[in-house]
Design a protein around this motif. Structure first.
Motif, PDB file in Angstrom:
ATOM      1  N   LEU A  85       1.924   7.715   1.131  1.00  0.00           N
ATOM      2  CA  LEU A  85       2.334   7.418   2.509  1.00  0.00           C
ATOM      3  C   LEU A  85       3.822   7.700   2.702  1.00  0.00           C
ATOM      4  O   LEU A  85       4.617   7.444   1.800  1.00  0.00           O
ATOM      5  N   VAL A  93      -5.277   7.438  -8.580  1.00  0.00           N
ATOM      6  CA  VAL A  93      -4.570   7.576  -7.310  1.00  0.00           C
ATOM      7  C   VAL A  93      -4.141   9.032  -7.153  1.00  0.00           C
ATOM      8  O   VAL A  93      -3.602   9.632  -8.079  1.00  0.00           O
ATOM      9  N   VAL A 139       0.867  -1.185   0.000  1.00  0.00           N
ATOM     10  CA  VAL A 139       0.000   0.000   0.000  1.00  0.00           C
ATOM     11  C   VAL A 139       0.899   1.228   0.000  1.00  0.00           C
ATOM     12  O   VAL A 139       1.743   1.384   0.894  1.00  0.00           O
ATOM     13  N   THR A 140       0.720   2.065  -1.001  1.00  0.00           N
ATOM     14  CA  THR A 140       1.575   3.255  -1.108  1.00  0.00           C
ATOM     15  C   THR A 140       0.791   4.556  -0.963  1.00  0.00           C
ATOM     16  O   THR A 140       1.373   5.597  -0.690  1.00  0.00           O
ATOM     17  N   HIS A 141      -0.525   4.517  -1.179  1.00  0.00           N
ATOM     18  CA  HIS A 141      -1.348   5.728  -1.165  1.00  0.00           C
ATOM     19  C   HIS A 141      -2.636   5.502  -0.381  1.00  0.00           C
ATOM     20  O   HIS A 141      -3.079   4.367  -0.234  1.00  0.00           O
ATOM     21  N   TYR A 142      -3.237   6.606   0.071  1.00  0.00           N
ATOM     22  CA  TYR A 142      -4.455   6.480   0.873  1.00  0.00           C
ATOM     23  C   TYR A 142      -5.653   7.283   0.353  1.00  0.00           C
ATOM     24  O   TYR A 142      -6.595   7.520   1.086  1.00  0.00           O
ATOM     25  N   ARG A 143      -5.598   7.663  -0.906  1.00  0.00           N
ATOM     26  CA  ARG A 143      -6.728   8.437  -1.440  1.00  0.00           C
ATOM     27  C   ARG A 143      -6.804   8.333  -2.953  1.00  0.00           C
ATOM     28  O   ARG A 143      -5.769   8.297  -3.629  1.00  0.00           O
ATOM     29  N   LEU A 144      -8.029   8.281  -3.462  1.00  0.00           N
ATOM     30  CA  LEU A 144      -8.270   8.403  -4.896  1.00  0.00           C
ATOM     31  C   LEU A 144      -8.824   9.805  -5.156  1.00  0.00           C
ATOM     32  O   LEU A 144      -9.411  10.416  -4.267  1.00  0.00           O
TER      33      LEU A 144
END
Lengths: 490, 490
Positions: free
Chosen positions: B115, B109, B93-98
């Motif tokens: 992150l 992304v 997991v590298t990102h937390y939002r679309l």
């Protein structure tokens, strides 16, 4: 076990909650932002909840299954409202391999192992399930389809609190598909009623159920119904939801069935869920300044036996206590015999009070002499002496009585925090002074709802069935309105 | 229910397995690469397995808990061998939002939501757990610590097969911490023995247990012990593992405790797990060309009752059959009454055979007349007529008998596929012609092990306790060796 005390509720309610979670050893923060470690005692409560709710879900004709954790980005995007609701808080998998850094200082993401399509860690499973449902369903004979799963869920919340709002949580999600809209609505309300009864009968929580406003509904649903519980600080807590999905997802995932007349139709769908948040609700509504208070039906340990002895009478008292233990064990497996000899009896009393064990049985020299024991009930901290010959029956009845009493307190909490107002002034006064469930007329315009929220932090919690029939002037704009329940929510 | 047939084993064993998974409705491929959907019938088998194994794990003094799904990259990296073992197959997991694309064609992304530290979706939980354990453990009084969790696991496997190897699977992982190496080794072997007994007593699977070679052991362990089962095609299947972690993780996560002499020490750790792979083992070893064969102890439906009627005698036969149903239901809740009237009796027989239901009871006009019923046992497809008055006792005994018979077949399968060889020529002949468990001497040199693997695809499966005592010349190099079991593994 921590020896530290618990912040009293009237001093700092929010810290009190965190202290209970900590001192009762329910959960703790993890090194992963917003995700908690559910500790054995907290998890044992979850197992009790899960076991009993699972049976009720199965009794409704649902079957458990398991769908993938990852959802292709394109799936999540199919239903326009749905993706809008979840896009801002997704954990996104972009790569599938780490490689050693060239300088030998550790590992890094291998840029060559980039996924063609990103995968979203499930924030809810409508899309991944319904893609599959489109292949499972062809005829009316395949309906109703009722599937449930118990899984972990990830939502990248900004502000987190153990159990109430965490970036990862555990839940159950039921998903049903029906031939007709009528059957589907029956399911939506049936699941809601299952949650309400479960809250009352198992968690000893009185709740309010009703439909949510447009702004509060599930992203992608036609309507959402909620189960709302009242906390001791007057705030409300959304405990579970049940969604009428209409044909929205069926259309985008192309779920179609041949009806009894041989025509292709889109079916009607529902989804509904409750989560580890329930544990937060239980902690917040039942506990006191001494610690956790648990309804016996979800208490991992229902009875603790504490022998109190000195070196002189140790053997005799242990033997006598074991007799009591064996007798009580016949009515419940959830019993603990605490014969640790490196902590004092006082320490033990304190520890089991913090952990909310419903019944404590103390056995000392005087009890041995008089053929009795001392029974302390956790809910009201009342102490009674009892002939040992009666202990089994007494404990059995007392567990019932405690369960009922905690529910009664929850009912009283809800009633005493419920208000009805006609004017906005009165509304603001009550919300700021006492919070609570405030029944008031609202015209249904989102602008008024937003205005009220900005002024007071109160939001619409739900509209009860009776509320729909009561009309009057909107407290915010004066236009024709219906009765809604407002509150400040967790 | 698919009407399609099943590829015979001797035609294409691999396709036979896939056909069983499909026709018995256990699982299906999902749109997510390598991840499966576990369908209700397959999941119900998992629930049976889980419930019974969970009790055995708890009986060993373990408590269930829940640790985060995500593992910070730096945690996974701490133990050098551990990260090497898992780096190549991680979901990251590298990102937390679309965010919405600017051209309005969907979501992408959000590069601003990157992150600071990547999170690995757990491929196993040693690192995330042991970081927490380092705070839980301070004194010898905190030991042993025995924690188990039932969770989903992600490993980015290249070649996948339902249940046997999937990019996401369900498992249980037990993790224990001990004061002494001796206690820790006792736990490693205790868990192994628990799995072996569980396989025999519940899954009706005879297995071989022993230590793994260096090349086959768990990344980060001192030693790994495995439970190996024999499949009908002569291949072996690693069914579960138990790891002696020594103090490796304690050192890197700085888990220390004050021992009874007041000195700080690193404790000794173990971990052990079994997964949904067990279902693959059960399917592959017990089933036949007609479909799945299930040991009654994990059969979601143990008995199916099929009334066979025409319009004339429908009511009478249904009533009579219901009587049989009610009688059998007293001994098992896992019973189905199949009164569907839109499929033929023949279709039903076929369907329940494919699904491996241990006992089928057929009731037709002749049975009604003679006060009897027809009982068909799935394991050997034997048909018997029986007076209804005996049905309850008969079914109860027959369920036991089927469980025992399936185990007996598994024992025979293992024995008949076990060989002992002295020369490499003989080894190659047997492995290529019959596979099986081949006992042979090996010097312990990884080069020889690798050489044998390149030549024959056979790997060391394990060394049994007796094997350790038997010595002779290595079949590959002739140096001094000990007896190991080789096989071609799934």
């Amino acid at each position: 076990m921590s020896n530290k005390g618990i912040t009293p509720r009237n001093e700092d309610y929010s810290q009190w909650y965190l202290d209970i979670i900590d001192r009762a050893e329910l959960a703790e923060n993890s090194p992963v932002r917003g995700a908690m470690v559910i500790k054995p005692y907290g998890y044992a409560i979850w197992e009790k909840i899960k076991e009993q709710l699972d049976q009720r879900i199965k009794d409704r004709g649902c079957k458990n299954a398991y769908f993938p954790l990852f959802i292709p980005k394109s799936f999540l995007s199919k239903e326009a409202d749905h993706v809008k609701g979840f896009a801002k808080e997704c954990a996104i998998v972009t790569h599938y391999r780490l490689k050693e850094k060239e300088d030998g200082t550790g590992v890094e993401v291998d840029p060559e192992a980039k996924l063609d399509e990103e995968l979203i860690v499930r924030p809810t499973s409508e899309t991944i399930m319904y893609d599959t449902f489109s292949r499972w369903i062809t005829s009316w004979r395949d309906l109703p389809l009722k599937i449930n799963q118990w899984v972990n869920i990830v939502r990248w919340e900004r502000r987190t609190r153990p159990f109430l709002r965490t970036s990862e949580f555990l839940w159950q999600e039921g998903h049903t598909v029906h031939e007709t809209e009528e059957q589907s609505l029956e399911e939506v309300l049936g699941a809601l009623e299952m949650y309400r009864k479960f809250a009352r009968e198992v968690l000893a929580l009185e709740t309010l159920t009703g439909i949510k406003s447009e702004s509060e509904k599930f992203a992608g649903a036609n309507d959402t119904y909620g189960v709302e519980a009242m906390m001791q600080d007057g705030k409300s807590l959304q405990f579970g939801t049940s969604h009428d999905l209409g044909q929205n997802f069926a259309r985008v995932f192309n779920i179609q069935f041949t009806n009894k007349d041989g025509k292709l139709e889109y079916p009607w769908q529902t989804s509904w869920g409750v989560s580890t948040r329930m544990i937060g609700a239980v902690v917040m509504s039942h506990s006191d300044d001494k610690g956790l208070v648990l309804p016996p039906k979800i208490a991992p340990i229902k009875v603790v036996i504490i022998p109190i002895y000195s070196d002189n009478d140790k053997d005799k008292i242990l033997e006598y206590s074991k007799g009591v233990y064996n007798s009580v064990k016949e009515i419940t497996e959830d019993i603990e015999f605490d014969d640790r000899d490196y902590v004092t009896a006082g320490y033990k009393f304190n520890e089991w009070e913090k952990k909310g064990v419903p019944i404590r049985i103390e056995i000392g020299p005087r009890d041995l002499e008089n053929n009795q024991c001392v029974i302390v009930r956790r809910d009201i901290l009342e102490k009674n002496e009892l002939p040992v010959s009666n202990v089994q029956e007494y404990v059995e009845n007392l567990l019932d009585e405690i369960q009922k009493n905690i529910l009664k307190r929850s009912e009283e909490l809800l009633v005493s925090n419920t208000y009805s107002v006609d004017s906005y002034e009165e509304f603001k006064d009550i919300i700021s002074a006492r919070r609570g469930f405030v029944h008031a007329y609202w015209c249904g315009n989102p602008d008024c709802e937003e205005g009220i929220k900005v002024d007071t932090k109160a939001t619409t919690r739900c509209q009860t069935e009776e509320g729909r029939k009561n009309t009057g002037p909107c407290i915010y704009c004066g236009e024709h309105g219906e009765e809604w329940v407002f509150g400040i929510s967790y």
